[in-house]
Design a protein around this motif. Structure first.
Motif, PDB file in Angstrom:
ATOM      1  N   ILE A 109       5.600  34.626  16.617  1.00  0.00           N
ATOM      2  CA  ILE A 109       7.050  34.492  16.516  1.00  0.00           C
ATOM      3  C   ILE A 109       7.464  33.239  17.277  1.00  0.00           C
ATOM      4  O   ILE A 109       7.190  33.110  18.467  1.00  0.00           O
ATOM      5  CB  ILE A 109       7.744  35.728  17.107  1.00  0.00           C
ATOM      6  CG1 ILE A 109       7.404  36.939  16.234  1.00  0.00           C
ATOM      7  CG2 ILE A 109       9.253  35.525  17.157  1.00  0.00           C
ATOM      8  CD1 ILE A 109       7.320  38.212  16.984  1.00  0.00           C
ATOM      9  N   LEU A 110       8.110  32.332  16.553  1.00  0.00           N
ATOM     10  CA  LEU A 110       8.594  31.094  17.179  1.00  0.00           C
ATOM     11  C   LEU A 110      10.110  31.182  17.277  1.00  0.00           C
ATOM     12  O   LEU A 110      10.797  31.342  16.270  1.00  0.00           O
ATOM     13  CB  LEU A 110       8.184  29.884  16.323  1.00  0.00           C
ATOM     14  CG  LEU A 110       8.827  28.547  16.704  1.00  0.00           C
ATOM     15  CD1 LEU A 110       8.499  28.146  18.139  1.00  0.00           C
ATOM     16  CD2 LEU A 110       8.398  27.444  15.737  1.00  0.00           C
ATOM     17  N   LEU A 111      10.622  31.107  18.500  1.00  0.00           N
ATOM     18  CA  LEU A 111      12.069  31.062  18.722  1.00  0.00           C
ATOM     19  C   LEU A 111      12.446  29.610  18.989  1.00  0.00           C
ATOM     20  O   LEU A 111      11.981  29.017  19.966  1.00  0.00           O
ATOM     21  CB  LEU A 111      12.441  31.927  19.935  1.00  0.00           C
ATOM     22  CG  LEU A 111      13.875  31.762  20.467  1.00  0.00           C
ATOM     23  CD1 LEU A 111      14.901  32.217  19.448  1.00  0.00           C
ATOM     24  CD2 LEU A 111      14.070  32.529  21.781  1.00  0.00           C
ATOM     25  N   ILE A 112      13.253  29.013  18.101  1.00  0.00           N
ATOM     26  CA  ILE A 112      13.731  27.637  18.321  1.00  0.00           C
ATOM     27  C   ILE A 112      15.211  27.726  18.689  1.00  0.00           C
ATOM     28  O   ILE A 112      16.005  28.352  17.976  1.00  0.00           O
ATOM     29  CB  ILE A 112      13.571  26.764  17.053  1.00  0.00           C
ATOM     30  CG1 ILE A 112      12.093  26.655  16.649  1.00  0.00           C
ATOM     31  CG2 ILE A 112      14.165  25.379  17.281  1.00  0.00           C
ATOM     32  CD1 ILE A 112      11.861  25.866  15.359  1.00  0.00           C
ATOM     33  N   ILE A 113      15.563  27.114  19.816  1.00  0.00           N
ATOM     34  CA  ILE A 113      16.973  27.109  20.227  1.00  0.00           C
ATOM     35  C   ILE A 113      17.436  25.665  20.145  1.00  0.00           C
ATOM     36  O   ILE A 113      16.815  24.766  20.728  1.00  0.00           O
ATOM     37  CB  ILE A 113      17.144  27.655  21.661  1.00  0.00           C
ATOM     38  CG1 ILE A 113      16.344  28.958  21.819  1.00  0.00           C
ATOM     39  CG2 ILE A 113      18.606  27.915  21.961  1.00  0.00           C
ATOM     40  CD1 ILE A 113      16.258  29.435  23.253  1.00  0.00           C
ATOM     41  N   THR A 114      18.519  25.421  19.400  1.00  0.00           N
ATOM     42  CA  THR A 114      18.919  24.045  19.103  1.00  0.00           C
ATOM     43  C   THR A 114      20.429  23.927  19.067  1.00  0.00           C
ATOM     44  O   THR A 114      21.128  24.921  18.863  1.00  0.00           O
ATOM     45  CB  THR A 114      18.335  23.613  17.735  1.00  0.00           C
ATOM     46  OG1 THR A 114      18.731  22.273  17.448  1.00  0.00           O
ATOM     47  CG2 THR A 114      18.812  24.533  16.615  1.00  0.00           C
ATOM     48  N   ASP A 115      20.918  22.681  19.253  1.00  0.00           N
ATOM     49  CA  ASP A 115      22.372  22.500  19.237  1.00  0.00           C
ATOM     50  C   ASP A 115      22.847  21.898  17.929  1.00  0.00           C
ATOM     51  O   ASP A 115      24.004  21.534  17.802  1.00  0.00           O
ATOM     52  CB  ASP A 115      22.811  21.596  20.402  1.00  0.00           C
ATOM     53  CG  ASP A 115      22.533  20.129  20.113  1.00  0.00           C
ATOM     54  OD1 ASP A 115      21.498  19.837  19.457  1.00  0.00           O
ATOM     55  OD2 ASP A 115      23.336  19.265  20.518  1.00  0.00           O
ATOM     56  N   GLY A 116      21.901  21.742  16.948  1.00  0.00           N
ATOM     57  CA  GLY A 116      22.510  21.171  15.742  1.00  0.00           C
ATOM     58  C   GLY A 116      21.596  20.696  14.660  1.00  0.00           C
ATOM     59  O   GLY A 116      20.584  21.314  14.349  1.00  0.00           O
ATOM     60  N   VAL A 117      22.020  19.581  14.103  1.00  0.00           N
ATOM     61  CA  VAL A 117      21.497  19.122  12.818  1.00  0.00           C
ATOM     62  C   VAL A 117      20.034  18.690  12.927  1.00  0.00           C
ATOM     63  O   VAL A 117      19.650  18.004  13.879  1.00  0.00           O
ATOM     64  CB  VAL A 117      22.368  17.949  12.329  1.00  0.00           C
ATOM     65  CG1 VAL A 117      21.985  17.554  10.922  1.00  0.00           C
ATOM     66  CG2 VAL A 117      23.842  18.361  12.366  1.00  0.00           C
ATOM     67  N   ILE A 118      19.230  19.079  11.942  1.00  0.00           N
ATOM     68  CA  ILE A 118      17.801  18.733  11.914  1.00  0.00           C
ATOM     69  C   ILE A 118      17.637  17.329  11.342  1.00  0.00           C
ATOM     70  O   ILE A 118      18.203  17.010  10.294  1.00  0.00           O
ATOM     71  CB  ILE A 118      17.031  19.735  11.027  1.00  0.00           C
ATOM     72  CG1 ILE A 118      17.243  21.163  11.517  1.00  0.00           C
ATOM     73  CG2 ILE A 118      15.561  19.397  10.948  1.00  0.00           C
ATOM     74  CD1 ILE A 118      16.625  22.223  10.634  1.00  0.00           C
ATOM     75  N   SER A 119      16.859  16.476  12.029  1.00  0.00           N
ATOM     76  CA  SER A 119      16.645  15.106  11.543  1.00  0.00           C
ATOM     77  C   SER A 119      15.531  15.049  10.505  1.00  0.00           C
ATOM     78  O   SER A 119      15.558  14.214   9.612  1.00  0.00           O
ATOM     79  CB  SER A 119      16.276  14.179  12.708  1.00  0.00           C
ATOM     80  OG  SER A 119      17.154  14.379  13.787  1.00  0.00           O
ATOM     81  N   ASP A 120      14.517  15.922  10.637  1.00  0.00           N
ATOM     82  CA  ASP A 120      13.359  15.837   9.721  1.00  0.00           C
ATOM     83  C   ASP A 120      13.372  16.990   8.719  1.00  0.00           C
ATOM     84  O   ASP A 120      12.423  17.741   8.605  1.00  0.00           O
ATOM     85  CB  ASP A 120      12.045  15.820  10.511  1.00  0.00           C
ATOM     86  CG  ASP A 120      11.825  17.106  11.305  1.00  0.00           C
ATOM     87  OD1 ASP A 120      12.812  17.826  11.553  1.00  0.00           O
ATOM     88  OD2 ASP A 120      10.661  17.405  11.651  1.00  0.00           O
ATOM     89  N   MET A 121      14.499  17.099   7.966  1.00  0.00           N
ATOM     90  CA  MET A 121      14.687  18.264   7.097  1.00  0.00           C
ATOM     91  C   MET A 121      13.551  18.413   6.077  1.00  0.00           C
ATOM     92  O   MET A 121      13.069  19.525   5.849  1.00  0.00           O
ATOM     93  CB  MET A 121      16.033  18.148   6.381  1.00  0.00           C
ATOM     94  CG  MET A 121      16.458  19.430   5.714  1.00  0.00           C
ATOM     95  SD  MET A 121      16.630  20.783   6.919  1.00  0.00           S
ATOM     96  CE  MET A 121      17.006  22.125   5.858  1.00  0.00           C
ATOM     97  N   ASP A 122      13.112  17.326   5.449  1.00  0.00           N
ATOM     98  CA  ASP A 122      12.046  17.431   4.438  1.00  0.00           C
ATOM     99  C   ASP A 122      10.762  17.963   5.052  1.00  0.00           C
ATOM    100  O   ASP A 122      10.134  18.869   4.514  1.00  0.00           O
ATOM    101  CB  ASP A 122      11.766  16.060   3.790  1.00  0.00           C
ATOM    102  CG  ASP A 122      12.798  15.745   2.715  1.00  0.00           C
ATOM    103  OD1 ASP A 122      13.626  16.635   2.417  1.00  0.00           O
ATOM    104  OD2 ASP A 122      12.777  14.622   2.172  1.00  0.00           O
TER     105      ASP A 122
END
Length: 543
Positions: free
Chosen positions: A434-447
């Motif tokens: 299980i990977l928990l990613i906590i982030t404040d926003g937009v993904i730069s490497d969407m592809d």
């Protein structure tokens, strides 16, 4: 699997997946001897914490003159994976016939969570007195078992030379299966599809829970009725027979079981009546439909990794407006998310050592940007001890890194996927990541992220994304394949939906348990779905 608020809530969030009952068996060893002339007469009381108060759920019988009791009475508790269910087991020496606990001598107690018991299947621990010191040599052993009959039965049925009921054609036969109800009447359990224009139907195989078909009792008589379908609902009766699951299980692919279909009225009228056709059981198989709890009790470990966003858009951690600013209460949205998810998952990992990774920061000494670095700055050993260890490493690393960018998710997803891929070589249901990613926003490497998620969907792994702050999280909703299947830039589709996205802002003013429920609600089903897809039973399952 975005978290959406349904207008009519049905029970607690997530409870639809994971409500099952767990039976707890209790034994005591070397209990304190409180009686002068004989040995103690112990009984055990189970409490659960509800809204910060201990509430008594049940108590066992009293074992007379016994310092090593094995209690016959079991405790039965509803199990919710996505909640921390705190339990207290307290032992007393019965002195009077009073129900008041203060009237009895206290022999010691033990605190734990239901998750701890379930993940170990059986635990033995020291009993403690009220002052926290051991109660002599007293120990308690608690064993857990899931209370459910998870067997399913798959039947493959056909008919031969059934009676012709339609004037100008043949019959349109279907079958109905009945079991005896508590009131002595037959109760409908299953109806097959209608096969048009034939006296030799072959029905599609069907699967029903064994409990539905015969209350789990393979010797119980069941009744099968055959009808000719009429569109006006006045179906014509062809015939019936009674049998049991045990009898139907005699059918093998090479040796089908043939049962005569009898119409009692015709049988009475006609002297030379034989039957109204033959119903054939081509095959009958009983298998187990494993649950999440079966896998956990079978020894599957949940491997937890945290990925933390240290990009510049979070703001300077020394500035109170920053998402990484630790307020006077010692917390922020990142820490709240780590606590909410971590405190539940940590019960399901025996060594409680969790890798914690950061991304999007420049690191000393050369200030190069890294998208997967150990927040304890020990790349060969990125493990933190328990959720507390993650929290300490996080607070300690903040002053030593420079927030930068871009916001790349794929390196951390691929990092965990490498370990999940290694686990598949064991060909056993032993680990799920299980990977928990906590982030404040937009993904730069969407592809690249989309591609990484599609590849990870083939592995024993799920991704939870908690969005902090007030950014636009549309891209996260896109990764969460609730409304449509996620595709990679190559066009490849995800085998299953493994991303759960939750915006933290929806839970700012809610109790902290609510976030954990929303985030973890779909995880049990994802674990089961993966292992079933791979045809992997729980490690320690009975055939």
């Amino acid at each position: 699997m975005a978290y959406t608020v349904t207008p009519t809530p049905v029970g607690p969030i997530g409870s639809q997946y994971c409500v099952c009952k767990v039976e707890l068996s209790i034994c005591g060893q070397n209990l304190l001897d409180r009686d002068v002339t004989s040995k103690s007469d112990p009984f055990c009381v189970l409490f659960m914490e509800v809204n910060g108060k201990w509430v008594e759920l049940d108590r066992t019988e009293t074992a007379v003159n016994n310092l090593n009791p094995a209690f016959a009475k079991k405790f039965i508790v509803d199990y919710h994976f996505e909640e921390v269910q705190k339990l207290k087991f307290a032992l007393f020496d019965q002195d009077k016939s009073s129900m008041q606990l203060y009237e009895h001598d206290f022999l010691g107690e033990f605190f734990c969570t239901l998750g701890m018991i379930v993940s170990s299947k059986k635990i033995t621990r020291t009993l403690l007195l009220g002052n926290g010191k051991p109660a002599g040599k007293g120990m308690i052993t608690i064993a857990a078992q899931e209370l459910s009959d998870n067997r399913v039965i798959t039947l493959n049925m056909a008919g031969r030379k059934l009676d012709k009921k339609d004037l100008f054609g043949k019959s349109d036969p279907f079958l109905e299966f009945y079991k005896p109800g508590d009131d002595g009447k037959w109760m409908l359990v299953h109806r097959t599809e209608v096969i048009k224009y034939t006296l030799d139907p072959v029905w599609k195989p069907f699967t029903v829970p064994l409990v539905s078909l015969c209350d789990g009792d393979v010797e119980k008589l069941i009744k099968v009725m055959c009808y000719d379908y009429d569109s006006d609902g006045g179906h014509d009766f062809i015939g019936e027979f009674q049998t049991s699951v045990a009898r139907m299980c005699e059918a093998q692919d090479a040796f089908p079981l043939e049962l005569e279909c009898i119409n009692p009225k015709k049988q009475k009228k006609k002297k030379n009546y034989k039957n109204s056709g033959i119903i054939i059981v081509k095959s009958c198989k009983i298998t187990r439909d494993f649950s999440f709890l079966d896998y956990i009790l079978g020894g599957c470990q949940l491997m937890f990794t945290v990925g933390i966003d240290f990009t510049a858009s979070n703001g300077n951690p020394r500035d109170p407006s920053s998402l990484h600013y630790i307020n006077p209460m010692g917390t922020n949205e990142y820490l709240s998310a780590i606590w909410a998810v971590g405190q539940i998952i940590q019960d399901y990992d025996s060594d409680k050592m969790f890798p914690a990774l950061g991304f999007g920061a420049q690191l000393p000494p050369d200030w190069k940007v890294s998208h997967e670095f150990a927040i304890n700055f020990n790349p060969t050993n990125p493990f933190c001890s328990g959720v507390e260890g993650i929290v300490q490493a996080y607070s300690a690393c903040l002053p030593h890194i420079r927030f930068y960018g871009p916001t790349n998710f794929s390196p951390i997803i691929n990092h965990v996927a490498r370990f999940a891929a290694q686990a598949t070589q064991q060909e056993a249901a032993s680990q799920y990541f299980i990977l928990l990613i906590i982030t404040d926003g937009v993904i730069s490497d969407m592809d690249e992220t989309r591609h990484a998620v599609v590849q990870a969907s083939k592995l024993p792994m799920s991704i939870i994304i908690v969005g902090v702050g007030n950014a636009d999280f549309a891209a996260m909703e896109f990764l969460d394949g609730d409304s449509r299947v996620l595709r990679s830039y190559t066009g490849e589709e995800a085998v299953r939906d493994i991303v759960q996205f939750v915006p933290f802002r929806d839970f700012r003013n809610a109790p902290k348990e609510t976030l954990a429920k929303a985030v973890l609600a779909e995880l049990p089903q994802q674990v089961v779905q993966y292992f079933k897809h791979q045809n992997l039973p729980p490690i320690n399952s009975e055939p």
